[in-house]
Motif scaffolding. Structure first.
Motif, PDB file in Angstrom:
ATOM      1  N   LEU A  52       0.760  -0.939  -0.066  1.00 22.55           N
ATOM      2  CA  LEU A  52       0.082   0.054  -0.053  1.00 22.55           C
ATOM      3  C   LEU A  52       0.823   1.158  -0.001  1.00 22.55           C
ATOM      4  CD1 LEU A  52      -2.317   1.652   0.396  1.00 22.55           C
ATOM      5  CD2 LEU A  52      -2.938   0.867   2.642  1.00 22.55           C
ATOM      6  N   ARG A  53       0.944   1.708  -0.987  1.00 24.83           N
ATOM      7  CA  ARG A  53       1.963   3.069  -1.293  1.00 24.83           C
ATOM      8  C   ARG A  53       1.509   4.521  -0.741  1.00 24.83           C
ATOM      9  NH1 ARG A  53       4.245   2.622  -7.002  1.00 24.83           N
ATOM     10  NH2 ARG A  53       5.818   3.869  -6.030  1.00 24.83           N
ATOM     11  N   VAL A  54       0.015   4.571  -1.078  1.00 17.99           N
ATOM     12  CA  VAL A  54      -0.394   6.085  -0.802  1.00 17.99           C
ATOM     13  C   VAL A  54      -1.994   5.863  -0.220  1.00 17.99           C
ATOM     14  CG1 VAL A  54      -0.760   6.913  -2.913  1.00 17.99           C
ATOM     15  CG2 VAL A  54      -0.391   8.439  -1.138  1.00 17.99           C
ATOM     16  N   ILE A  55      -2.398   6.573   0.825  1.00 17.88           N
ATOM     17  CA  ILE A  55      -3.713   6.646   0.801  1.00 17.88           C
ATOM     18  C   ILE A  55      -4.341   7.953   1.615  1.00 17.88           C
ATOM     19  CG2 ILE A  55      -3.544   5.314   3.237  1.00 17.88           C
ATOM     20  CD1 ILE A  55      -6.423   4.502   2.748  1.00 17.88           C
ATOM     21  N   ALA A  56      -5.169   8.703   1.165  1.00 20.26           N
ATOM     22  CA  ALA A  56      -5.576  10.116   1.862  1.00 20.26           C
ATOM     23  C   ALA A  56      -6.996  10.269   1.664  1.00 20.26           C
ATOM     24  CB  ALA A  56      -4.690  10.937   1.392  1.00 20.26           C
ATOM     25  N   VAL A  57      -7.477  10.913   2.533  1.00 21.94           N
ATOM     26  CA  VAL A  57      -8.891  11.118   2.622  1.00 21.94           C
ATOM     27  C   VAL A  57      -9.112  12.789   2.631  1.00 21.94           C
ATOM     28  CG1 VAL A  57     -11.214  11.115   3.668  1.00 21.94           C
ATOM     29  CG2 VAL A  57      -9.644   9.027   3.329  1.00 21.94           C
ATOM     30  N   ALA A  58      -9.787  13.580   2.026  1.00 24.19           N
ATOM     31  CA  ALA A  58     -10.070  15.082   1.954  1.00 24.19           C
ATOM     32  C   ALA A  58     -10.257  15.484   3.591  1.00 24.19           C
ATOM     33  CB  ALA A  58     -11.038  15.363   1.317  1.00 24.19           C
ATOM     34  N   PRO A  59      -9.439  16.559   3.890  1.00 23.39           N
ATOM     35  CA  PRO A  59      -9.613  16.780   5.467  1.00 23.39           C
ATOM     36  C   PRO A  59     -11.218  16.759   5.865  1.00 23.39           C
ATOM     37  CG  PRO A  59      -7.744  18.118   4.458  1.00 23.39           C
ATOM     38  CD  PRO A  59      -8.443  17.147   3.171  1.00 23.39           C
ATOM     39  N   ASP A  60     -12.065  17.632   5.058  1.00 21.97           N
ATOM     40  CA  ASP A  60     -13.402  17.628   5.425  1.00 21.97           C
ATOM     41  C   ASP A  60     -14.238  16.479   5.412  1.00 21.97           C
ATOM     42  OD1 ASP A  60     -13.537  17.480   2.745  1.00 21.97           O
ATOM     43  OD2 ASP A  60     -14.649  19.571   2.573  1.00 21.97           O
ATOM     44  N   ALA A  61     -13.418  15.297   4.990  1.00 21.99           N
ATOM     45  CA  ALA A  61     -14.373  14.123   4.625  1.00 21.99           C
ATOM     46  C   ALA A  61     -13.688  12.867   5.717  1.00 21.99           C
ATOM     47  CB  ALA A  61     -14.167  13.653   3.360  1.00 21.99           C
ATOM     48  N   ARG A  62     -13.003  13.358   6.661  1.00 20.44           N
ATOM     49  CA  ARG A  62     -12.213  12.368   7.540  1.00 20.44           C
ATOM     50  C   ARG A  62     -13.177  11.950   8.744  1.00 20.44           C
ATOM     51  NH1 ARG A  62      -6.179  14.985   7.208  1.00 20.44           N
ATOM     52  NH2 ARG A  62      -5.908  14.799   5.056  1.00 20.44           N
ATOM     53  N   ARG A  63     -12.896  10.725   9.322  1.00 23.68           N
ATOM     54  CA  ARG A  63     -13.455  10.280  10.259  1.00 23.68           C
ATOM     55  C   ARG A  63     -15.040  10.013   9.807  1.00 23.68           C
ATOM     56  NH1 ARG A  63     -10.633  10.137  15.307  1.00 23.68           N
ATOM     57  NH2 ARG A  63     -11.868   8.220  15.517  1.00 23.68           N
ATOM     58  N   GLN A  64     -15.269   9.210   8.645  1.00 21.00           N
ATOM     59  CA  GLN A  64     -16.404   8.995   8.283  1.00 21.00           C
ATOM     60  C   GLN A  64     -16.517   7.558   7.751  1.00 21.00           C
ATOM     61  OE1 GLN A  64     -18.231  11.834   5.461  1.00 21.00           O
ATOM     62  NE2 GLN A  64     -17.264  13.201   6.458  1.00 21.00           N
ATOM     63  N   GLY A  65     -15.314   6.924   8.095  1.00 20.34           N
ATOM     64  CA  GLY A  65     -14.883   5.432   7.611  1.00 20.34           C
ATOM     65  C   GLY A  65     -14.524   5.237   5.988  1.00 20.34           C
ATOM     66  N   HIS A  66     -14.104   6.287   5.298  1.00 23.37           N
ATOM     67  CA  HIS A  66     -13.815   6.265   4.238  1.00 23.37           C
ATOM     68  C   HIS A  66     -12.417   5.695   4.133  1.00 23.37           C
ATOM     69  CE1 HIS A  66     -17.190   8.669   2.850  1.00 23.37           C
ATOM     70  NE2 HIS A  66     -16.414   9.877   3.042  1.00 23.37           N
ATOM     71  N   ALA A  67     -11.358   5.765   4.823  1.00 21.04           N
ATOM     72  CA  ALA A  67     -10.092   5.267   4.774  1.00 21.04           C
ATOM     73  C   ALA A  67     -10.409   3.527   4.978  1.00 21.04           C
ATOM     74  CB  ALA A  67      -8.974   5.584   5.676  1.00 21.04           C
ATOM     75  N   ARG A  68     -11.177   3.288   6.087  1.00 24.23           N
ATOM     76  CA  ARG A  68     -11.277   2.079   6.298  1.00 24.23           C
ATOM     77  C   ARG A  68     -11.877   1.266   5.096  1.00 24.23           C
ATOM     78  NH1 ARG A  68     -11.671  -0.351  11.048  1.00 24.23           N
ATOM     79  NH2 ARG A  68     -12.144   1.705  12.316  1.00 24.23           N
ATOM     80  N   ALA A  69     -12.949   1.918   4.549  1.00 24.50           N
ATOM     81  CA  ALA A  69     -13.575   1.339   3.289  1.00 24.50           C
ATOM     82  C   ALA A  69     -12.466   1.057   2.356  1.00 24.50           C
ATOM     83  CB  ALA A  69     -14.516   2.140   2.760  1.00 24.50           C
ATOM     84  N   LEU A  70     -11.715   1.897   2.045  1.00 26.20           N
ATOM     85  CA  LEU A  70     -10.638   1.985   0.868  1.00 26.20           C
ATOM     86  C   LEU A  70      -9.827   0.680   1.331  1.00 26.20           C
ATOM     87  CD1 LEU A  70      -9.922   5.690   0.193  1.00 26.20           C
ATOM     88  CD2 LEU A  70     -10.527   4.323  -1.524  1.00 26.20           C
ATOM     89  N   VAL A  71      -9.279   0.691   2.436  1.00 31.03           N
ATOM     90  CA  VAL A  71      -8.222  -0.507   2.978  1.00 31.03           C
ATOM     91  C   VAL A  71      -8.943  -1.595   2.711  1.00 31.03           C
ATOM     92  CG1 VAL A  71      -6.742  -1.231   4.470  1.00 31.03           C
ATOM     93  CG2 VAL A  71      -6.747   1.040   4.181  1.00 31.03           C
ATOM     94  N   ALA A  72     -10.239  -1.809   3.182  1.00 36.04           N
ATOM     95  CA  ALA A  72     -10.809  -2.918   3.146  1.00 36.04           C
ATOM     96  C   ALA A  72     -10.994  -3.367   1.697  1.00 36.04           C
ATOM     97  CB  ALA A  72     -12.428  -2.967   3.693  1.00 36.04           C
ATOM     98  N   ALA A  73     -11.204  -2.571   0.661  1.00 37.45           N
ATOM     99  CA  ALA A  73     -11.329  -2.953  -0.627  1.00 37.45           C
ATOM    100  C   ALA A  73     -10.319  -3.525  -1.353  1.00 37.45           C
ATOM    101  CB  ALA A  73     -11.946  -1.821  -1.644  1.00 37.45           C
ATOM    102  N   LEU A  74      -8.912  -2.817  -0.766  1.00 38.48           N
ATOM    103  CA  LEU A  74      -7.550  -3.281  -1.346  1.00 38.48           C
ATOM    104  C   LEU A  74      -7.528  -4.769  -0.430  1.00 38.48           C
ATOM    105  CD1 LEU A  74      -4.995  -2.640  -2.554  1.00 38.48           C
ATOM    106  CD2 LEU A  74      -4.145  -1.996  -0.266  1.00 38.48           C
ATOM    107  N   LEU A  75      -7.631  -4.990   0.742  1.00 45.26           N
ATOM    108  CA  LEU A  75      -7.633  -6.367   1.362  1.00 45.26           C
ATOM    109  C   LEU A  75      -8.637  -7.295   0.454  1.00 45.26           C
ATOM    110  CD1 LEU A  75      -7.597  -5.635   5.047  1.00 45.26           C
ATOM    111  CD2 LEU A  75      -5.582  -6.020   3.394  1.00 45.26           C
TER     112      LEU A  75
END
Ligand SMILES: CC(C)(COP(=O)(O)OP(=O)(O)OC[C@H]1O[C@@H](n2cnc3c(N)ncnc32)[C@H](O)[C@@H]1OP(=O)(O)O)[C@@H](O)C(=O)NCCC(=O)NCCS
Length: 145
Positions: free
Chosen positions: A66-89
């Motif tokens: 996993l080389r890079v992951i980011a979520v827009a500051p005003d969209a954080r803490r809504q589970g978006h990064a978790r969803a992205l990493v889950a999709a990668l797994l």
């Protein structure tokens, strides 16, 4: 919320998020290479038609990075990064990948919590890996079964 591969049309939104998310952001050329590389795995997360986050990963044999992951500051803490990493797994499992690796800045508690909550374990450290400020990288691995 939709997760789909990144496209070149996402570049302006990706670069805007990247520049406010990292002291040493990836260049446009680097993202272009990822998006144009058929071997790379990358996802865009769209929320209400707007790009809210993204990740890029690469595969070597049966291991993924996993080389890079980011979520827009005003969209954080809504589970978006978790969803992205889950999709990668999920994608990694589909490809028969055994291990997913990543590096994180020692001080990045948000990311470290995200990764451990998804089954990643700290496995090592690279001294002074990051600049601005100089900081160790902690290496994390998820073993897929
Ligand atoms: C790290 C980052 C990707 C997290 O994105 P996010 O969409 O806000 O994360 P999520 O909402 O999916 O959070 C998942 C879990 O991560 C942890 N987490 C995320 N942000 C956190 C914060 N600010 N403080 C503490 N824990 C946090 C929590 O355990 C959270 O689960 P919870 O909300 O149920 O407590 C985002 O903060 C970011 O883009 N940071 C800048 C770039 C970066 O550091 N990328 C990672 C480099 S390795």
């Amino acid at each position: 919320v939709t997760i789909r591969p990144l496209t070149l049309a996402d570049l302006p939104a990706v670069l805007a998020i990247e520049s406010v998310s990292f002291p040493q952001p990836w260049s446009e050329a680097l993202f272009r290479m990822e998006i144009n590389n058929p071997q790379a795995v990358h996802f865009a997360l769209e929320d209400g038609g707007r790009l809210a986050g993204y990740l890029c990963a690469g595969t070597v044999l049966d291991e993924m990075d996993l080389r890079v992951i980011a979520v827009a500051p005003d969209a954080r803490r809504q589970g978006h990064a978790r969803a992205l990493v889950a999709a990668l797994l999920a994608e990694a499992r589909k490809q028969g990948i055994g291990y997913v690796h990543l590096e994180v800045r020692e001080s990045n508690e948000a990311a470290k919590r995200l990764y451990t909550s998804l089954g990643f374990r700290p496995v090592g450290r690279r001294k002074g890996y990051y600049g601005e400020p100089t900081e160790d990288a902690v290496l994390y691995t998820a073993e897929l079964t």
